[in-house]
Design an enzyme around this catalytic site. Structure first.
Site, PDB file in Angstrom:
ATOM      1  N   GLY A 132     -78.643  -4.003 -10.016  1.00  0.00           N
ATOM      2  CA  GLY A 132     -77.892  -5.012 -10.756  1.00  0.00           C
ATOM      3  C   GLY A 132     -78.531  -6.370 -10.652  1.00  0.00           C
ATOM      4  O   GLY A 132     -78.007  -7.366 -11.149  1.00  0.00           O
ATOM      5  N   THR A 133     -79.697  -6.406 -10.007  1.00  0.00           N
ATOM      6  CA  THR A 133     -80.325  -7.664  -9.649  1.00  0.00           C
ATOM      7  C   THR A 133     -81.276  -8.194 -10.696  1.00  0.00           C
ATOM      8  O   THR A 133     -81.551  -9.387 -10.727  1.00  0.00           O
ATOM      9  CB  THR A 133     -81.114  -7.438  -8.346  1.00  0.00           C
ATOM     10  N   GLN A 143     -78.005 -14.262  -9.662  1.00  0.00           N
ATOM     11  CA  GLN A 143     -77.992 -13.928  -8.234  1.00  0.00           C
ATOM     12  C   GLN A 143     -77.344 -15.052  -7.429  1.00  0.00           C
ATOM     13  O   GLN A 143     -76.554 -14.805  -6.516  1.00  0.00           O
ATOM     14  CB  GLN A 143     -79.424 -13.711  -7.736  1.00  0.00           C
ATOM     15  N   GLU A 156     -79.655 -12.961  -1.426  1.00  0.00           N
ATOM     16  CA  GLU A 156     -78.667 -13.225  -0.377  1.00  0.00           C
ATOM     17  C   GLU A 156     -78.474 -14.709  -0.096  1.00  0.00           C
ATOM     18  O   GLU A 156     -77.433 -15.134   0.394  1.00  0.00           O
ATOM     19  CB  GLU A 156     -79.097 -12.491   0.913  1.00  0.00           C
TER      20      GLU A 156
END
Lengths: 731, 328
Positions: free
Chosen positions: A473-474, A625, A692
């Site tokens: 999904g990135t 993201q 992240e």
């Protein structure tokens, strides 16, 4: 052709910038987006396979003990049931990320409530589920009270790799004019990916083929081979589309192992899909943590002492300990340093990687403590952070690769409209709502991993990229089409990217935010080789190549290819750069919140993240993201907590109705600033990880804004209304 | 899901006959019931589809009230112009619950009959006296964050989870019920749900074979209407505490104070003493505190839900201040 590049030095050639196609960094939509939103992209459980049986896992209703007998006969008498499988190879925990070996096996021994103990296989899903809920079995459960469930009273070990000591922190705390010594608590989290864990396994007598939702097929194939006892060459794993991973699909989990073993035993395809409750209970969760932060600063606000200690938990035998202190190693200076990570051994479900393991809870706590220190010193919290950015890694002494923290703090403050004036709480109110702002730094260690990809120029001039790397999904599909397109002079739609199949060359897997930089570098290496061949064919030097839209120095590339394909295997490996530098993505969060003065409810009204992560490969997927990270920051700050039963350790709120991720209404307009600066020592494409970073500290900015709004200084995440009320002064 | 027979109700009497069997359950929207079937918390032998019954209308009553059919969707009720003009608090409460998709399917009768979201009730590997009489209560010594602080028993501390019924209790709406042999009865919403006592498996006063046909709102009354739902995320969460209020003033004197509370008990909580205390008085923070004292006189927390007691006080006071115009 093979091309291998081991990166020992910063790569300042910036090869991507020599491309003429002009697509790198552009905000392009993902090529598979339409298929995904129209429901035509098949996820692992959705493959239509003739004769496929349905498996449902049976789980243990106690914390620790053993299964003594299973009444298979009773189950087999139920409608549609074909088999009850309790093969000793079945796994009882998910494999940890990059394990490349089987996790704990043997479903008869139970280590946590909700552990899979058997698989029911039936003709239909409904039959299997019903039988799974009604399978009679006998067990011996260890007495409640004899099983350690509470991290604070359980046996603990020190994680030496995450601990260090330098100078004398206690002395610094005694002598510094400004100190804080604070204790915090964070609760467990789950990934809550929308796609549940699912697998379909097929066995032809020799070869096992598995469609499974996995993040790292390059490691998962070894795990599956080890679990089943097969050779890797007889295992094929396919993960073309993955509906969210966030760490939960790093390792082969119980459903995939069970499906594989069942298919091999029954010689029929078997699908196993976990229920939401099973995903939450039997897949890894982020450990709860207790943390202590000690900071000592001189009168000018420069740190002289830095201490960060944490207690996390996991099952006995698990190597993974939530690396809470990962960014604390290098984020701020202070000569007297102490880091200590301890792990308690308890019998709740497996603790494992959930997006930004470590930083997700370590950074918000550190950044909340920095806010207390800023108040104690009487210095603007942005200024405090700027004063304490170290020149070199304060632990190892290594230089940093491109370091963007100061840039992000300054430009973020400017864009947010940060007021560096007095910071007393309760200066602003709108009706029943106090309004306040907060800041926090972001940092997420950057890693790259070995990666391989095959890039092929087809006779018609189009290209394809093949690797077992995944797109969870990135945006992997998008960015690889852009990298190859830029290097080979093709519009991205002329580059077919094929991912998530172990028949393709081994990628790095999606995890630890290392995917894009690693596999992107491998694709670059392959493309560089192809460019060399093309230059040779065209009779020009490589640096004279002018190649765009399928034309090379005025000639169609397809003509040069002469009806043949041209293919190169790119192999990238981080060399000395991994040892010679400390590399991290950096950023800064700014949040504005509203706190209801009657009820303690908190709503985020504005949030901005400024991030520096090297090169931006695709401005749209990169921004997405970051936005996802900000959303997770809000969940971490305000709502997300696993509630463990104190008597048997089961997760009480094991569904999405009661485990509260933020809903759309909780998310205001979010601003993202991407402060691009190419980082030559980060990877061959000058890019760093980004998946992240967007949540590494963000919850701290919200915590600080809650204090600034309401005067409630809270030492526990998430900051639910009950905790806000308790901490409000007038309560 | 345990296999069951699916029957179609052929009229109200037929539905009642079928549902007279204790292993038979009606289904309307099914938004809660189907989840419980999958979890095998509900294991009926027969399920009766009552959607064909002619209970889908909203009609004005002779005395100026409104009768909302049992099968009217929550969405349809919330957008009805008569509801929005005269009982806006009902529309607000409905819109504060669940999601658009759920509200489109959920019905008036089903909403009243929805079951607790107690973590132990919905987990068949845990003890629960409501689900399995005599098995014990996992929540009392377990995770009790969602749970009740009023009217609990040693057998059960579950809450009624809904929003709509809290407002219906404040409005003193009536539940119309059809029983065997064409009988009917009317039960005030305030008396429809029950406290757990030693029979926590009984959520409400419906007997086997009885079917809700409608909910009747009394004629509209003057005053300010407020529904305040407190929760940690702003949508798709059950109330930690909610307050429904219809408050009217004559000059400086309170003339109406119809209040009900969600998230505190096994039923929408209505305490008639609060209106007795408030009506005729001039609003003040001291008065509001007395109202909260009354409400919470016998409140008992179970550790994790202790916070609900001060939260209920603060929310009640904030609502009363808002509705009476007092600056707290």
């Amino acid at each position: 052709m093979n091309a291998y590049f081991k990166q020992d030095e910063p790569d300042t050639r910036n090869l991507l910038d020599t491309g003429k196609q002009g697509v790198i960094g552009k905000a392009l939509s993902r090529p598979e987006g339409l298929a995904k939103v129209t429901g035509t992209a098949p996820y692992s459980a959705e493959y239509q396979i003739d004769g496929c049986l349905e498996g449902v896992l049976v789980t243990a209703p106690f914390a620790r003990g053993r299964i003594t007998a299973i009444d298979k006969k009773a189950a087999l008498a139920m409608d549609g049931v074909i088999a009850v499988i309790d093969d000793p190879r079945m796994t009882t925990r998910p494999a940890q990320g990059t394990a490349a070996a089987a996790p704990e096996q043997g479903p008869g021994e139970v280590d946590y409530f909700g552990q899979p103990i058997a698989l029911i296989v039936a003709e239909t899903f409904e039959q299997a589920r019903h039988a799974a809920k009604n399978l009679p079995f006998d067990y011996e459960a260890d007495e409640i009270g004899s099983v350690p469930l509470d991290p604070e009273s359980a046996p603990r070990e020190t994680d030496d790799g995450s601990s260090m000591s330098k100078g004398d922190l206690a002395h610094a705390m005694k002598t510094a004019p400004h100190t804080v010594d604070l204790r915090y608590r964070t609760h467990g989290h789950v990934s809550a990916a929308i796609e549940p864990h699912a697998a379909i396994a097929q066995w032809d007598g020799t070869k096992l083929t598995v469609h499974a939702a996995q993040q790292m097929p390059n490691y998962n194939i070894a795990e599956l081979a080890d679990i089943t006892g097969l050779d890797e060459e007889n295992v094929r794993l396919i993960s073309r589309y993955v509906g969210g991973g966030f760490g939960s699909k790093l390792g082969v989990a119980e459903e995939t192992a069970a499906a594989a073993i069942a298919a091999m035993q029954l010689s029929r395809p078997v699908r196993v899909v976990m229920s939401r409750q099973q995903v939450m209970q039997a897949i890894g969760h982020r450990s709860e943590s207790r943390q202590r932060v000690r900071l000592a600063a001189d009168s000018g606000g420069v740190l002289t002492g830095f201490g960060h200690e944490a207690l996390v938990a996991n099952l006995p035998g698990e190597s993974f300990a939530e690396p809470v202190l990962q960014s604390s190693q290098f984020l701020y200076g202070g000569d007297n340093r102490l880091l200590k990570l301890e792990i308690a051994r308890i019998h709740r479900s497996t603790a494992a990687s959930v997006r930004a393991p470590g930083e997700a809870v370590g950074m918000p706590v550190l950044e909340a403590a920095m806010d207390v220190l800023a108040e104690e010193i009487g210095i603007d919290p942005v200024e405090l952070r700027l004063k304490n950015i170290p020149e070199k890694d304060p632990d190892t002494g290594l230089p940093f690769t491109e370091h963007g923290l100061a840039r992000c703090l300054k430009e973020g403050a400017e864009a947010f409209g940060w007021d560096s004036g007095p910071r007393q709480p309760r200066l602003k109110r709108d009706g029943d709502w106090w309004i306040g702002t907060g800041v926090a730094s972001a940092a997420r260690v950057h890693n790259v991993a070995e990666a391989k990809a095959r890039v092929t120029l087809n006779p018609d001039g189009t290209a394809s990229v093949q690797t077992d790397m995944t797109d969870i999904g990135t945006g992997t599909y998008a960015i690889l089409s852009q990298i190859a397109g830029e290097m080979l002079g093709l519009p991205p739609e002329k580059v077919l990217v094929q991912l998530g199949d172990t028949d393709f060359p081994r990628g790095p897997g999606s995890g630890g935010s290392w995917g894009a930089a690693s596999i992107g570098s491998a694709v670059l290496v392959a493309c560089e080789e192809l460019r060399g061949s093309l230059a040779e064919k065209a009779g020009v030097n490589s640096d004279e190549l002018d190649i765009a839209d399928g034309m090379l120095n005025g000639q169609p590339v397809s003509d040069l290819l002469g009806g043949k394909e041209l293919s190169a295997l790119g192999h990238y490996e981080p060399g000395k750069i991994a040892d010679d530098y400390t590399s991290s993505g950096f950023g800064a969060f700014f949040a504005e919140v509203r706190v209801n003065r009657h009820t303690g409810e908190v709503r985020v009204s504005r949030m901005l993240g400024a991030f520096a992560f090297g090169r931006v490969l695709n401005a749209k997927t990169a921004r997405s993201q970051c936005i996802g990270g900000l959303v997770w920051s809000i969940g971490t700050a305000l709502t997300e907590a696993l509630l463990f039963d104190p008597n048997d350790g089961h997760i009480a709120n094991a569904d999405l109705a009661e485990y509260h991720v933020p809903v759309h209404r909780d998310i205001p307009a979010l601003d993202v600033l991407m402060l691009e600066k190419k980082d030559a020592a980060a990877s061959a494409i000058q890019a760093k990880g980004i998946g992240e970073l967007g949540m590494c500290g963000g919850a701290g900015a919200i915590a600080n804004a809650i204090y600034n709004a309401s005067g409630a200084r809270i030492f526990e995440f998430p900051m639910t209304p009950d905790k806000v009320l308790q901490a409000m002064e007038d309560n | 899901m345990k296999p069951f027979d699916l029957q179609r109700a052929d009229g109200l009497a037929h539905a009642g006959q079928l549902c007279a069997d204790k292993h038979t359950a009606p289904i309307a929207g099914g938004t809660n019931f189907v989840d419980l079937l999958k979890l095998e918390v509900e294991t009926p032998s027969t399920v009766v589809n009552i959607n064909p019954l002619p209970l889908g209308g909203i009609e004005e009553t002779a005395d100026g009230g409104l009768s909302i059919g049992a099968l009217v969707s929550n969405t349809a009720t919330a957008v009805d112009m008569r509801v929005r003009e005269n009982w806006p608090v009902l529309a607000r409460a409905i819109l504060a619950g669940a999601t658009q998709q759920l509200r489109n399917k959920a019905t008036t009768g089903g909403n009243l009959c929805q079951r607790t979201r107690c973590y132990y009730f919905t987990n068949i590997d845990q003890p629960c006296n409501k689900r399995e009489p005599g098995s014990g209560c996992g929540a009392i010594k377990g995770v009790a964050r969602l749970h009740a602080v009023l009217g609990t028993s040693d057998h059960c501390i579950a809450t009624y989870p809904g929003d709509m019924a809290v407002v219906l209790a404040a409005l003193d709406a009536q539940v119309e019920i059809a029983g065997p042999k064409d009988s009917t009865r009317t039960v005030p919403v305030r008396d429809f749900h029950r406290l757990p006592g030693d029979q926590p498996w009984k959520d409400n006063v419906l007997e086997d074979g009885e079917i809700i046909t409608a909910v009747t709102l009394p004629a509209p009354v003057a005053g300010r209407q407020v529904y305040r739902k407190v929760r940690e995320r702003s949508s798709y969460a059950f109330a930690l505490v909610s307050v429904a209020a219809v408050i009217d003033m004559d000059g400086d004197s309170i003339t109406r104070a119809d209040l009900a509370f969600g998230g505190l008990a096994h039923k929408p909580w209505h305490d008639p003493r609060i209106a007795d205390l408030l009506v005729g008085q001039s609003p003040s923070e001291a008065l509001f505190d007395k109202a909260a004292d009354l409400l919470l006189e016998e409140a008992q927390g179970y550790g994790e839900n202790d916070f609900k007691i001060p939260l209920a006080r603060r929310t009640l006071k904030a609502v009363l201040a808002e509705a009476t115009g007092v600056k707290p």
